[in-house]
Design a protein around this motif. Structure first.
Motif, short mmCIF file in Angstrom:
data_model
loop_
_atom_site.label_atom_id
_atom_site.label_comp_id
_atom_site.label_asym_id
_atom_site.label_seq_id
_atom_site.Cartn_x
_atom_site.Cartn_y
_atom_site.Cartn_z
N GLU A 1 -3.10 6.89 -36.35
CA GLU A 1 -3.86 8.24 -36.15
C GLU A 1 -3.25 8.80 -34.79
N LYS A 2 -2.28 8.03 -34.18
CA LYS A 2 -1.84 8.31 -32.72
C LYS A 2 -2.93 8.51 -31.90
N ASN A 3 -4.16 7.48 -31.98
CA ASN A 3 -5.33 7.76 -31.50
C ASN A 3 -5.42 6.72 -30.21
N HIS B 1 -7.23 6.85 -27.25
CA HIS B 1 -8.43 6.65 -26.59
C HIS B 1 -9.10 5.50 -27.39
N ASP B 2 -9.24 5.60 -28.77
CA ASP B 2 -10.06 4.57 -29.45
C ASP B 2 -9.21 3.20 -29.41
#
Lengths: 367, 207
Positions: free
Chosen positions: A172-174, A176-177
């Motif tokens: 997800e290119k996430n 922060h999580d």
């Protein structure tokens, strides 16, 4: 034949068949059905474990194919030093993640099975790019290497559950999580930073290789990086080399794939239209000693590229009645078709038909 | 042109203010009328308001290049999108709540009322707890009060509604906030534009 009459998926089918044949890939035709037991044994490798089943006349439980690659491997043989190169055009039946109902998916793809070397990786990746280019110049092919992902996710304290969650974040290119999950799992600060900066590395190949260099310290990561660099050098001479990029958010299923994986996008289509990679893990699970790489292009998604053209169903609506001899109707129709026009001969205009012009023959239709 | 799906309501207004501050203003959006789509051709940006729970669908299906959706929706429906930024607004949490007197001794199947069936299912599956999910569409707090369920899984912001109904939080499943999401295919072809928007908004989040 008028090329304009072909739908985008039909046009792609013709050009891809010719492309794959020119590189020595042989057509592979298979039955629409397989024994259900076969899929049951390998359900871990299927996108969904739900398949359409039915009983044959002798009572045997069969399934409509949810996957092509499994059948090709089953029918192939390990031959030392050789490679089996095949292409296919088959429909598969899978549950849609959006509607949760079965749908028919038209796939065209190829498989290269055997002792895979760097040339094979290059050939298949370049054919994937050429497949996209044959549909549209405006495409992007993203390449990732699961060896690098595995190396980044094998640090201290990285459990199977953590890896699963982290892979989801990478896909997800996430960042922060991913950072939150690292903290929750007690991953040390250095590894957390390395992992988080890894998510932001994507794009132009040389830039990515340069950024990866200091991060790939583990032997497995170094080896994967070496393969990526060698592949990138070979791809550099292709005319659309700038459209082939590195992006590690392509995580694919690690049960199925290992090594190089890739995904293709076409401008104007909201999801990936091509997916593939090396599936050595699947080969070894099916008791094959050799490696394999392949891809599939989802032809049904190309429908989205079909323009509504000019909004007409036919160029000419030709109306006639009983007073008009059929020879006259036939002569008019063949004359118009010879002019390159499309014609619908009718006694009464069908509801909703859109036409450029109307020709009326006979008394009743005379205005 | 970048198409942006904004969630209708107070959260959407806050989100638009962030886009405006980032240099992507569209004055027409503040006019009182019934228009659904607002465009600033000079800034190459087009906004449209959609139901908050639909933002992820617009983005996943490519009708919007980017959008802002709650983490609750992203967890529940798992759309195949990039999640580029935690905007740190619309903060709340997904929690398990029940009447104050509730005690789970694990003897019977737990009845769980919720709008978020997938989140509840995953949460209890990870714990190995057998549950019976009761899907409701609103007034979730009523379910344990009337004995329809043992517990609820729902979004808790201040906890005021729970307190007024003698319910309390028994566990937090996941913190929730608004997230900037992007369509995966759009991102390939509009990378620089989307990255610029994310970076400008990111600066406001960090400030």
């Amino acid at each position: 034949m008028d090329d304009k009459l072909l739908k985008p998926e039909e046009r792609a089918l013709f050009s891809l068949r010719s492309l794959y044949k020119s590189y020595g890939y042989l057509p592979f035709k298979m039955s629409k059905f397989e024994s259900y037991d076969f899929y049951l044994q390998h359900k871990d490798f299927l996108v969904s474990d739900r398949v359409i089943t039915f009983n044959d006349t002798d009572g045997a439980l069969l399934a409509l194919k949810p996957d092509v690659t499994l059948s090709i491997i089953k029918n192939g043989e390990d031959a030392k030093g050789c490679k089996q190169k095949v292409f296919y055009n088959e429909n598969v039946y899978r549950v849609s993640p959006n509607t949760h109902r079965f749908r028919e998916i038209m796939q065209m793809g190829l498989e290269c099975i055997g002792e895979i070397d760097l040339y094979d990786l290059f050939e298949v990746v370049s054919l994937a790019a050429q497949s996209l280019a044959s549909v549209s110049d405006d495409f992007v092919l993203q390449i990732s290497h699961l060896g690098i992902l595995s190396a980044f996710l094998s640090g201290e304290g990285m459990t199977e559950i953590f890896r699963k969650q982290a892979l989801q974040c990478i896909a997800e290119k996430n960042v922060h999580d991913l950072r939150r999950i690292c903290i929750e799992n007690g991953i040390d600060a250095d590894s957390t930073e390395r992992l988080c900066s890894f998510v932001g590395i994507y794009g132009e190949r040389n830039k990515v290789l340069q950024m990866l260099e200091p991060l790939c310290t583990a032997p497995a990561a170094c080896a994967a990086l070496h393969t990526l660099r060698a592949l990138s050098d070979l791809l550099a001479d292709l005319p659309y080399s700038d459209r082939i990029r590195f992006d590690f958010s392509i995580v694919n299923d690690m049960n199925y794939y290992g090594g190089i994986v890739f995904k293709g996008f076409l401008s104007g289509i909201c999801e990936g239209v091509l997916s593939g990679g090396q599936y050595d893990s699947l080969m070894s699970r099916m008791n094959r000693t050799s490696g394999a790489i392949g891809f599939a292009l989802y032809l049904d998604l190309l429908e989205d590229r079909q323009s509504s053209a000019d909004g007409y169903d036919v160029d000419v609506l030709l109306l006639y009645d009983e007073t008009v001899p059929y020879q006259t109707v036939a002569k008019h129709v063949s004359g118009l078709v010879a002019e390159g026009l499309t014609v619908s001969a009718q006694k009464k205009a069908p509801a909703g038909i859109r036409f450029r012009r109307q020709i009326v023959l006979g008394k009743e239709n005379t205005p | 042109m970048i198409n942006v799906a904004l969630p209708k309501g107070r959260l959407g207004e806050k989100v638009y203010a962030m886009f405006e501050k980032a240099g992507y203003e569209c004055p027409a959006i503040k006019e009182v009328n019934r228009k659904l789509v607002f465009e600033n051709t000079q800034k190459q940006i087009r906004y449209f308001w959609v139901k908050p729970s639909d933002v992820a669908i617009y983005v996943a299906r490519g009708a919007a290049d980017i959008g802002v959706a709650g983490k609750d929706i992203l967890l529940e429906y798992a759309p195949d999108v990039y999640e580029l930024l935690d905007l740190q607004i619309g903060k709340c949490r997904m929690a398990v709540a029940a009447p104050k007197s509730f005690h789970d001794n694990g003897e019977k199947t737990l009845k769980v009322a919720t709008k978020f069936t997938n989140i509840a299912h995953r949460y209890y599956a990870d714990k190995g707890r057998e549950i019976d999910i009761i899907k409701l569409n609103g007034s979730i707090e009523l379910a344990p009060i009337l004995g329809l369920s043992d517990v609820i899984v729902d979004i808790v912001e201040t906890g005021a509604t729970l307190r007024e109904n003698d319910l309390e939080v028994f566990g937090t499943i996941v913190p929730i906030s608004a997230r900037l999401i992007a369509n995966k295919a759009s991102f390939q072809f509009k990378t620089a534009e989307i990255e610029k928007i994310a970076a400008e908004i990111g600066k406001q989040v960090m400030a």
